[in-house]
Write a protein that holds these residues in place. Structure first.
Motif: not given
Length: 486
Positions: A1-5, A22-25, A270-274, A485-486
């Motif tokens: 799964m992509s990283p999140i910022v 907590a969800a493992g991201r 890098a981020a798949g979600h912000v 699903s990102r």
């Protein structure tokens, strides 16, 4: 799964980060300041420490739920105490009402001030507040309003309408209570959503329910700023990385949506979600891509601001409540002045005296915070001239109210220009007001429709302003991220 910022380590950003980590991201929180908190900040003046953000904490279960998402027990990390009274309300005629825990005890307070008949009316009104809260909470507060279908709840809308939720707040309360003092006790909360009681909808009576029925709480140690400190510790324990003193300068996009966040250090995360959890109008002025534009922010209507004096006292004030609200004589004129962009002629004052926060002042000393509502920076006021005038008037008023001469006490002053310097659009720490056209789905969306992976949290999004709504906004942002699903 992509990283999140996550941009911003305020309550909304931290609430999202905790759930995501907590969800493992893979979560990185970027915070321009050196400490967590955002609006829930702290400041020091010599040996005095002040909370510079919210002073009223309601709905502690919402906060506990954030800790529980990471498997942590809030009470062990952030013990709270229920205030008693929640508020002390002092009226210009010399009478006062203590808002206390427990239905029977509160009814007796009303009986002593307003008489037996009004106490009976209050009992029925209190029940109605609970019913309104139960109808609104799952359908309009703790619910994702990013898409219009989130608002499409015909049965819930019909029930809230039947209970008077879409009448004006003042009219709704006056249909149940007759004593003007009791009406004020259940309508002054309209200012929390940036409106006068005659403008706000009856649905915002739920704030009075949160305050007067659910109760007001305070951390046992460290003041209100202990909340974001504890949340940041939980986020890091869950695996999130928090980078302080680093500013996000651009959310970068590619063909599939967000792809990175550029920092003022020159780094690209890098981020798949912000998740953007900061002042949204300012974010749209440079941080966000043009495609993230939201029509709801084209003509934002901002809440009034406030003048806040944080005072260091060389003494204690025996018998002083934690929160005291002093009502002025000119109830309607105060709201008219705010609406017209003028100083209030006879402002209502909220005074916070956190005596139980032992570390906020030296032994035998105390802190006192005085808040006066003011117009925001969209009013045509010369604040270099006006702020000293309002300060002097406040000191005279405080002396008249029995607090003594505080003009020479150590103090920090926050006026609308100061709020603007701290990153608040229009110089108000209360974001956009909650008129109907800026409520629920009509409030800025929690996700950018044309930029996949870009989400928002904080008081500019639904549910809105206040500690519980901001925490909920972080939860909703995390749920949207985890549902993709990102």
């Amino acid at each position: 799964m992509s990283p999140i910022v996550v941009v911003g380590a305020g309550l909304g950003g931290l609430a999202a980060a905790i759930r995501l980590a907590a969800a493992g991201r893979d979560v990185t929180v970027v915070e321009a300041e050196q400490v967590p908190g955002g609006c829930c900040g702290t400041a020091n003046l010599g040996e005095y420490r002040f909370d510079t953000g919210p002073s009223v904490l309601t709905m502690p279960d919402v906060l506990a739920d954030v800790f529980a998402a990471a498997g942590e027990d809030m009470e062990s990390l952030l013990p709270l105490r229920r205030l008693d009274p929640y508020y002390r309300l002092r009226y210009h005629d010399g009478s006062h009402l203590d808002v206390v825990p427990g239905e029977d005890a509160m009814i007796e307070q009303v009986r002593g001030l307003c008489g037996a008949a009004e106490a009976d009316r209050y009992r029925r009104f209190r029940k109605r507040l609970g019913e309104l809260f139960a109808a609104e909470w799952p359908c309009f507060i703790d619910r994702d309003m990013t898409r219009l279908r989130g608002l499409a709840q015909p049965r819930a809308l019909a029930r809230v309408t039947a209970m008077g939720g879409f009448r004006r707040l003042e009219s709704f309360v006056e249909s149940h209570l007759t004593d003007a003092r009791l009406v004020k006790a259940h309508t002054f909360q309209a200012l929390y959503v940036g409106l006068a009681p005659r403008q706000a909808l009856g649905i915002y009576a739920v704030i009075a329910h949160m305050d007067t029925v659910g109760g007001v709480f305070f951390p046992r140690h460290g003041g209100m700023h202990a909340i974001p400190q504890a949340m940041a510790a939980v986020a890091e324990k869950a695996g999130a990385q928090i980078r302080y003193g680093v500013r996000a300068v651009k959310v970068e996009t590619g063909p599939g949506g967000v792809c990175a966040v550029r920092l003022d250090t020159g780094e690209h995360l890098a981020a798949g979600h912000v998740v953007v959890a900061c002042d949204l109008p300012r974010a749209h002025a440079g941080l966000l891509p043009e495609a993230a534009g939201d029509w709801r922010l084209r003509r934002p209507r901002y809440s009034p601001s406030c003048l806040v004096l944080h005072l260091g006292l060389d003494r204690r004030i025996p018998g002083q409540a934690h929160h005291t609200l002093h009502f002025g004589r000119q109830w309607d004129a105060t709201f008219s002045a705010l609406r017209e962009g003028r100083p209030q002629p006879d402002p209502n004052l909220l005074i916070t005296y956190p005596e139980s926060d032992a570390g906020a002042a030296p032994a035998g000393h105390a802190t006192l915070t005085v808040l006066e509502p003011t117009t925001n920076l969209h009013g045509a006021n010369d604040w270099d001239r006006l702020t000293p005038q309002l300060e002097n008037r406040l000191f005279r008023r405080l002396a008249d109210l029995g607090y003594g001469d505080l003009a020479t006490a150590p103090r920090l002053t926050f006026d609308p220009p100061a709020w603007a310097r701290r990153g608040h659009s229009a110089g108000t720490p209360f974001a956009m007001d909650h008129r109907f056209t800026q409520t629920a789905w009509f409030r800025p969306a929690g996700a950018a429709r044309r930029v996949p992976g870009l989400h928002f949290a904080g008081m500019y999004t639904a549910p809105g302003v206040g500690v519980p709504p901001v925490l909920i906004s972080g939860k909703l942002a995390a749920e949207r991220v985890l549902g993709t699903s990102r």
